[in-house]
Design an enzyme around this catalytic site. Structure first.
Site, PDB file in Angstrom:
ATOM      1  N   GLU A   1      17.618   4.385  36.269  1.00 53.26           N
ATOM      2  CA  GLU A   1      17.812   3.126  36.975  1.00 53.26           C
ATOM      3  C   GLU A   1      16.764   2.922  38.076  1.00 53.26           C
ATOM      4  O   GLU A   1      16.245   1.838  38.235  1.00 53.26           O
ATOM      5  CB  GLU A   1      19.232   3.090  37.568  1.00 53.26           C
ATOM      6  CG  GLU A   1      19.613   1.800  38.262  1.00 53.26           C
ATOM      7  CD  GLU A   1      19.708   0.594  37.317  1.00 53.26           C
ATOM      8  OE1 GLU A   1      19.630   0.803  36.091  1.00 53.26           O
ATOM      9  OE2 GLU A   1      19.839  -0.530  37.817  1.00 53.26           O
ATOM     10  N   ASP A   2      16.487   3.950  38.838  1.00 46.54           N
ATOM     11  CA  ASP A   2      15.703   3.771  40.065  1.00 46.54           C
ATOM     12  C   ASP A   2      14.285   4.330  40.035  1.00 46.54           C
ATOM     13  O   ASP A   2      13.559   4.187  41.011  1.00 46.54           O
ATOM     14  CB  ASP A   2      16.424   4.431  41.249  1.00 46.54           C
ATOM     15  CG  ASP A   2      17.729   3.727  41.576  1.00 46.54           C
ATOM     16  OD1 ASP A   2      17.879   2.565  41.167  1.00 46.54           O
ATOM     17  OD2 ASP A   2      18.581   4.344  42.232  1.00 46.54           O
TER      18      ASP A   2
END
Ligand code: MN
Length: 727
Positions: free
Chosen positions: A80-81
């Site tokens: 996700e990051d």
């Protein structure tokens, strides 16, 4: 500020303590990998980002999950990051870990826009459905727990929305997965942000009375401890004040002040064996005055989330009531960690016992009368295989049967939407009507006022009964002529199949009589109803079959008609089945013993051909078997008989009516134990007039043994009546 080293050390301690078998090499590699990927990111409090995955992994290790789950937790924010990809993670840590990370990522992306109760329920289900592996949900819950613990660094607005979400989604999920400890912490911490004043007042009160409370708990604890050690039961006893949110909720729902609140204290007695549990219960009831109606036996009847324990509430010093929970170490472990407790002893051990996970399916839905084993092939959680959750463009979750199409979706929104549908978009792309929807799809229906309405094909494409019945309704309203023609041809076709002449219906005497029986005003009305699918031709004929046969015979044109199975007919042909019964005329089929009357070998029985679940076996005197006389159903009842020489035990149910007294339950259990019979379930309920009724389920070899048990039960003090279960 928290440091990498602190969190690293405490993760290592947790792993050594709770998951000593973990692959430390892989753990080290995952820490280095995540640290490198997150190196430019900071937490809200300014500390390095890696602290968060380290802390989540620590919680995952604490609840006893395996190496893959710990790695998944360490890497859970990478996709996700950061620039990490599924393939890269799969390459370095294996496909399982990559799938866990991807699963957590998907859940992270779910937006919570509305949280009405129904929505929350759907979102919880969708969480489960989207996670192919139960560990995904567990990691996500641990992730949320750490975010909750560090909520003070967030903006006020975020604190409130996140806490609401935790209360509505995560705490109930933790509860259903049986993770009591985590559920409590999630609730207590969220309460702090959702009602700071209420929380502070409650904490203030508890702190002000802490000394008193501790003295009280110590007194009770040592009294119980002395008594039990005097009789030689080894145990550990702890006392606690119930968790803040549970007190808070009771105060609100019962509108009471803290002083008025019933029970604040809970004691836990942990012993070695189940029989010790019941022994301890006996001692507690002798030492303290019992609060009636509060005894619960979750050992013989576990909660759906596997929780097992005895609960009782008694009154102690100065009239202060308190709850005592009694359970074994194993039950305690399950109570604290729920589903996760299963991993604790699993690693490296071949269990091969998939049945253990049968209960997972039961967690979130009512148990259907299906064979749960068929569904559970592995640890994979396909409990929501029969449901799919999709979004409207505005973010509302709609739940549909699995395999649903845009047509089902349209009718789930509104019949007006379905009836004017001219196209559909799935995830912003034009899709065909029959495309299967998947969890998380965003579906948009294109409509037009000039649409010509549904087509009959849609009835075959759609999956939900809702859509089907709405489409039928439309045809009923819009297409009467067509319906009459279709209905007439299908009705007459059915008559011919039975060697009956359609001209019978024109008989002037007979027609009004038949219409009355069918509750239609005219033949056309009936044809129309058959045409749009409101009633089937077979069913309509079933209602008037006797009259038709009679008329046909008297017209002298009767031929042999459809076969009616005589209930008392002897069995002509028998084949073995491994279920212990043989079914007439049927080679091999699924056999199911009905729950209403729980027949055992020796009982006079009859079978019913169910829709899709094989033949269900009833006792002939079961009220449900009386339906065998209904001519419409007659063809579905078949003769069956017991296979001789079977030795497999059969579960059956007795209802025991008794004058209520202490230890009655123990005597019932003892009566079974003395015959070495295994009790499967027991439910008790209070009846007016100081009586109570127990419904006991256990296994016997046959009627003979059952009769012995019934007599044993009748001999128990206070028992008024014992009869076979019939519900
Ligand atoms: Mn996270």
């Amino acid at each position: 500020m928290e440091t990498f080293q602190e969190h690293y050390d405490s993760l290592m301690r947790a792993i050594r303590r709770y998951t000593p078998y973990a692959d430390m090499d892989a753990v080290e590699r995952a820490i280095r990998y995540a640290d490198e990927k997150h190196k430019n990111q900071k937490r809200k409090d300014g500390s390095p980002y890696i602290i968060h995955p380290l802390a989540v992994a620590e919680i995952v290790a604490e609840i006893g999950l395996d190496t893959d789950a710990i790695l998944g937790a360490l890497l859970h924010d990478c996709i996700e990051d950061t620039d990490a990809s599924f393939d890269e993670i799969a390459d370095q840590f294996g496909p399982t870990v990559a799938e866990l990370v991807e699963g957590v990522t998907k859940l992270t992306r779910v937006e919570f826009s509305t949280l009405e109760e129904q929505q929350a329920e759907n979102l919880r289900k969708m969480f489960m459905a989207m996670s192919k592996d139960i560990r995904v949900v567990l990691i996500k819950i641990c992730d949320r727990l750490h975010n909750t613990r560090t909520m003070m660094y967030q903006s006020k607005e975020k604190q409130i929305t996140k806490s609401r979400e935790t209360m509505d989604i995560y705490a109930p999920l933790a509860h259903r997965l049986g993770m009591q400890k985590i559920k409590w912490e999630l609730e207590d911490t969220s309460l702090k942000y959702l009602d700071p004043q209420g929380y502070d007042e409650l904490m203030g009160y508890l702190e002000a009375h802490q000394a008193e409370a501790e003295a009280f708990m110590e007194n009770i604890r040592s009294r119980i401890s002395e008594r039990l050690s005097a009789v030689g039961i080894s145990c550990s006893i702890s006392g606690r004040i119930k968790h803040v949110y549970s007190i808070y909720r009771k105060m609100k729902s019962q509108n009471k002040t803290l002083e008025e609140l019933y029970d604040l204290y809970a004691f836990r007695v942990i012993v070695d064996t189940i029989s010790d549990c019941y022994n301890v219960l006996g001692h507690i009831h002798e030492m303290f005055k019992l609060v009636p109606g509060r005894f619960k036996d979750y050992i013989s009847t576990p909660k759906p989330n596997m929780y097992q324990s005895l609960h009782t509430t008694v009154i102690g010093e100065q009239g202060i009531p308190f709850e005592v929970q009694i359970r074994t170490k194993e039950m305690h472990e399950t109570a604290e960690y729920g589903v996760a407790a299963h991993w604790k002893y699993k690693e490296g051990v071949e269990t091969g016992n998939e049945k253990e996970f049968e209960w997972i399916r039961r967690l979130l839905e009512d148990q259907q009368e299906t064979d749960a084993e068929d569904y559970i092939h592995s640890l994979k959680v396909d409990m929501f295989d029969d449901e799919v959750f999709v979004f409207t463009p505005k973010g509302k979750v709609i739940s549909l049967p699995n395999g649903s199409t845009p047509i089902d979706f349209a009718y789930a929104i509104h019949s007006g939407v379905g009836n004017t549908m001219i196209g559909a978009k799935v995830n912003n792309r034009i899709a065909s009507y029959d495309v299967q929807l998947h969890n998380g799809d965003i579906v948009e229906i294109l409509t037009s006022k000039s649409a010509k309405g549904p087509s009959r094909d849609w009835l075959n494409i759609c999956k939900s009964n809702q859509a089907r019945s709405k489409i039928k309704q439309w045809f009923k309203r819009e297409k009467r002529e067509e319906n009459i023609a279709r209905g007439k041809s299908s009705f007459e076709g059915e008559l011919r199949r039975m060697n009956l002449s359609p001209s019978l219906l024109q008989n002037e005497e007979l027609q009004p009589q038949l219409l009355r029986k069918l509750s239609f005003d005219s033949l056309d009305d009936m044809y129309a109803a058959i045409g749009y699918g409101g009633i089937t031709a077979v069913k309509a004929i079933g209602k008037i079959r006797e009259d038709l046969l009679k008329a046909s015979r008297s017209a002298g044109s009767a031929k042999e008609s459809g076969k009616v199975i005589e209930i008392s007919q002897p069995i002509r042909q028998s084949r073995h089945t491994d279920a212990g019964v043989v079914v007439e005329d049927i080679d091999s089929c699924m056999i199911k013993f009905s729950r209403c009357c729980t027949p055992v070998p020796g009982d006079d029985i009859i079978g019913f051909i169910t829709k899709g679940y094989g033949v269900s076996i009833h006792r002939r005197d079961c009220p449900n078997a009386k339906a065998a006389n209904d001519p419409e159903q007659a063809a579905r009842w078949v003769n069956v008989s017991w296979l001789t020489g079977g030795s497999k035990p059969f579960a059956t149910t007795l209802e025991v009516l008794a004058e209520d007294r202490d230890a009655l339950l123990l005597d019932i259990a003892a009566a079974l134990t003395s015959r070495q019979i295994r009790m499967k379930e027991i439910f008790g309920k209070d009846l007016p007039g100081g009586r109570c009724q127990f419904t006991v389920t256990f296994e016997v070899k046959g009627l003979e043994e059952l009769t012995v048990v019934m007599n044993k039960f009748r001999d128990i003090d206070g028992v008024v009546d014992v009869k076979r279960g019939q519900n």
